[in-house]
Design a protein around this motif. Sequence first.
Motif, mmCIF file in Angstrom:
data_model
loop_
_atom_site.group_PDB
_atom_site.id
_atom_site.type_symbol
_atom_site.label_atom_id
_atom_site.label_comp_id
_atom_site.label_asym_id
_atom_site.label_seq_id
_atom_site.Cartn_x
_atom_site.Cartn_y
_atom_site.Cartn_z
ATOM 1 N N LEU A 16 -39.652 10.140 -23.738
ATOM 2 C CA LEU A 16 -39.550 9.670 -22.314
ATOM 3 C C LEU A 16 -38.643 8.516 -22.188
ATOM 4 O O LEU A 16 -37.976 8.229 -21.146
ATOM 5 N N THR A 19 -35.289 9.135 -22.395
ATOM 6 C CA THR A 19 -34.727 9.880 -21.201
ATOM 7 C C THR A 19 -34.301 8.950 -20.182
ATOM 8 O O THR A 19 -33.328 8.925 -19.420
ATOM 9 N N TYR A 20 -35.410 8.015 -19.784
ATOM 10 C CA TYR A 20 -35.297 7.270 -18.678
ATOM 11 C C TYR A 20 -35.131 6.034 -19.082
ATOM 12 O O TYR A 20 -34.993 5.169 -18.118
ATOM 13 N N TYR A 96 -38.044 2.593 -9.881
ATOM 14 C CA TYR A 96 -38.128 4.214 -9.794
ATOM 15 C C TYR A 96 -37.829 4.773 -8.410
ATOM 16 O O TYR A 96 -37.930 3.980 -7.388
#
Length: 96
Positions: A16, A19-20, A96
Amino acid sequence: MNDDLRKELRQQLSQLSITYKLSVEQLVELFQLVSSDWKKVENCPNYEIHSVTNVIRNRKTHRILKPNNCGHVRLKTKDGNDYFKKQNLNYLHVSY
């Protein structure tokens, strides 16, 4: 928590993180923020305030409101008037 579960969790967090493009620490902080209690802002039904950080978000979109230069966010009351509330975004290290 057993060792296999910890290992799997570390691998998932690492994936994760890649990915982020966030650190594992930022992901953990984000998970804590998302899973924490939000309560309605009195007289402003479209907004919630975080019980720990006092960050304000839109109830429908969950978008965190950004403060103006003075550190206030503009909220709409249920009768349509503007209401300004002080918000502290120093706690939030990720967007986010």
